[in-house]
Design a protein around this motif. Structure first.
Motif, short mmCIF file in Angstrom:
data_model
loop_
_atom_site.label_atom_id
_atom_site.label_comp_id
_atom_site.label_asym_id
_atom_site.label_seq_id
_atom_site.Cartn_x
_atom_site.Cartn_y
_atom_site.Cartn_z
N ARG A 129 24.02 55.24 2.41
CA ARG A 129 22.88 55.42 3.29
C ARG A 129 22.03 54.16 3.22
NH1 ARG A 129 19.28 58.83 1.45
NH2 ARG A 129 18.43 59.46 3.46
N PHE A 130 21.77 53.56 4.37
CA PHE A 130 20.96 52.34 4.36
C PHE A 130 20.18 52.25 5.66
CE2 PHE A 130 24.97 51.10 6.29
CZ PHE A 130 24.60 50.30 7.36
N CYS A 131 19.12 51.44 5.65
CA CYS A 131 18.38 51.17 6.88
C CYS A 131 18.17 49.66 7.01
CB CYS A 131 17.05 51.91 6.91
SG CYS A 131 15.91 51.50 5.58
N PHE A 132 18.11 49.22 8.24
CA PHE A 132 17.99 47.80 8.54
C PHE A 132 16.64 47.56 9.19
CE2 PHE A 132 18.74 44.44 11.84
CZ PHE A 132 18.76 43.37 10.96
N GLU A 133 15.84 46.67 8.59
CA GLU A 133 14.53 46.35 9.14
C GLU A 133 14.50 44.99 9.84
OE1 GLU A 133 12.03 48.13 9.53
OE2 GLU A 133 12.15 49.80 8.10
N GLY A 134 15.51 44.15 9.64
CA GLY A 134 15.49 42.83 10.23
C GLY A 134 14.36 41.99 9.66
N PHE A 135 13.73 41.18 10.50
CA PHE A 135 12.57 40.39 10.08
C PHE A 135 11.33 41.28 10.09
CE2 PHE A 135 15.54 37.28 11.79
CZ PHE A 135 15.48 36.27 10.85
N LEU A 136 10.45 41.10 9.12
CA LEU A 136 9.19 41.83 9.14
C LEU A 136 8.41 41.46 10.41
CD1 LEU A 136 7.90 41.59 5.46
CD2 LEU A 136 8.45 43.69 6.71
N GLU A 161 15.28 37.02 6.41
CA GLU A 161 14.13 36.13 6.26
C GLU A 161 14.55 34.67 6.32
OE1 GLU A 161 11.34 35.28 7.16
OE2 GLU A 161 10.37 36.97 6.16
N ALA A 162 13.69 33.86 6.91
CA ALA A 162 13.88 32.41 6.98
C ALA A 162 13.34 31.78 5.70
CB ALA A 162 13.17 31.85 8.20
N TYR A 216 18.35 33.86 4.68
CA TYR A 216 18.45 34.89 3.65
C TYR A 216 18.62 36.29 4.23
CZ TYR A 216 16.96 31.47 0.17
OH TYR A 216 16.90 30.37 -0.65
N VAL A 217 19.39 37.09 3.49
CA VAL A 217 19.44 38.53 3.73
C VAL A 217 19.06 39.19 2.40
CG1 VAL A 217 20.80 40.51 4.48
CG2 VAL A 217 21.31 38.24 5.39
N LEU A 218 18.03 40.03 2.43
CA LEU A 218 17.51 40.68 1.23
C LEU A 218 17.94 42.14 1.24
CD1 LEU A 218 13.88 39.26 1.52
CD2 LEU A 218 15.86 38.19 0.41
N VAL A 219 18.71 42.53 0.23
CA VAL A 219 19.22 43.90 0.14
C VAL A 219 18.51 44.58 -1.03
CG1 VAL A 219 21.27 45.36 0.03
CG2 VAL A 219 21.44 43.04 0.98
N ILE A 220 17.67 45.56 -0.72
CA ILE A 220 16.77 46.14 -1.71
C ILE A 220 17.14 47.59 -1.98
CG2 ILE A 220 14.35 46.70 -2.22
CD1 ILE A 220 13.58 44.44 -0.30
N ALA A 221 17.24 47.94 -3.26
CA ALA A 221 17.58 49.30 -3.66
C ALA A 221 16.52 50.28 -3.17
CB ALA A 221 17.72 49.39 -5.17
#
Length: 287
Positions: A129-136, A161-162, A216-221
């Protein structure tokens, strides 16, 4: 008859990461709409493809979409490509696709490289199960809303993120989510590709001393469900039963549904809530 819009996934780094179907489609369409025509020209030259190019990007996505739709309605087939990855994912292609569907124009998506899936699968984080937010979002109100949701989000969450915004974004994510596990992915599919397991605090500390480089791609628990439950219980304890009921009734729930939700929040039965409310009403309005 109207033509077809093809959303064509292109490599996110390694030029070999393109499908035969995308290459065949790029050879056959009448026009290619590209985020950056210079980047796309390099890809087309690499594969010996010669087709007319037009620019379609964030700053002209609405007016140019109307122009492209006029050509599609005349029967032209058009391919849309982004600089890297799948069109419509953090990309203006979503605007064009939506407008085409409103006009009854066929939209076909040709799968291929996508940075969020590539990063998720190599991150070691839960992918069930995951969700994608893209850029803030740049808008402060929207940004605050996303960060507020993150504090309770139990699914793995993925951000783009850049490099020039990475330090400030990591600090914001740490403040919103606490010190969770994460994997920092950068330069995906390229020579210096990295997937570094760390924590949000560890990432903040590291980039205070080191200059961010690459995309960058940030993958957060996700948040711990048990901790979320405890936090909710503490929150509900500050509310009276009537205030708690009013939250759900204001959201459009009828009284029975509101009682059911309040009972679930407080870990008691619906009957307990009914009796407590009935008792309160009787004490407020004695016979």
């Amino acid at each position: 008859m109207a033509g077809t819009l093809y959303l064509c996934a292109t490599p996110i780094g390694n030029l070999g990461d393109i499908t035969l179907r995308v290459l065949d489609t790029l050879k056959e369409v009448d026009l290619i709409a590209a985020e950056d025509t210079r980047n796309t020209l390099g890809l087309l030259n690499h594969y010996g493809i010669k087709k007319p190019l037009t620019s379609y990007h964030e700053h002209n996505k609405f007016e140019k979409a109307d122009e492209l739709i006029r050509q599609l309605l005349l029967g032209k087939n058009i391919a849309v490509v982004t600089d890297a990855g799948t069109p419509a994912i953090s990309d203006p292609g979503e605007v064009l696709a939506a407008k085409c569907l409103e006009q009854g124009i066929r939209v076909s998506s040709l799968p291929g490289a996508c940075a969020l899936i590539t990063a998720l699968t190599m991150s070691g984080m839960s992918a069930r199960r995951f969700c994608f937010e893209g850029f803030l979002p740049p808008d402060k109100k929207e940004r605050a809303h996303v960060l507020d949701r993150l504090s309770m989000e139990e699914r793995t969450t993925i951000f783009y993120e850049a490099p020039h915004h990475l330090k400030s974004t990591l600090r914001e994510l740490l403040s919103a989510a606490g010190d969770r596990k994460m994997t920092i992915c950068r330069e995906l599919t390229k020579k210096f590709e990295e997937a570094v397991p760390t924590t949000l605090q560890g990432a903040v500390d590291y980039y205070e001393e080191n200059t961010p480089r690459g995309e960058y791609v940030l993958v957060i628990a996700g948040a711990d469900p048990e901790e979320n439950r405890r936090r909710k219980e503490q929150d509900w304890q500050t509310l009276s039963l009537e205030e708690h009921m009013r939250i759900y009734e204001d959201r459009g729930c009828d009284r029975k549904e509101a009682m059911k939700k309040v009972a679930a929040d407080r870990g008691v039965s619906k009957r307990d809530i009914y009796n407590a409310l009935l008792s309160k009403e009787e004490s407020d309005y004695p016979v």
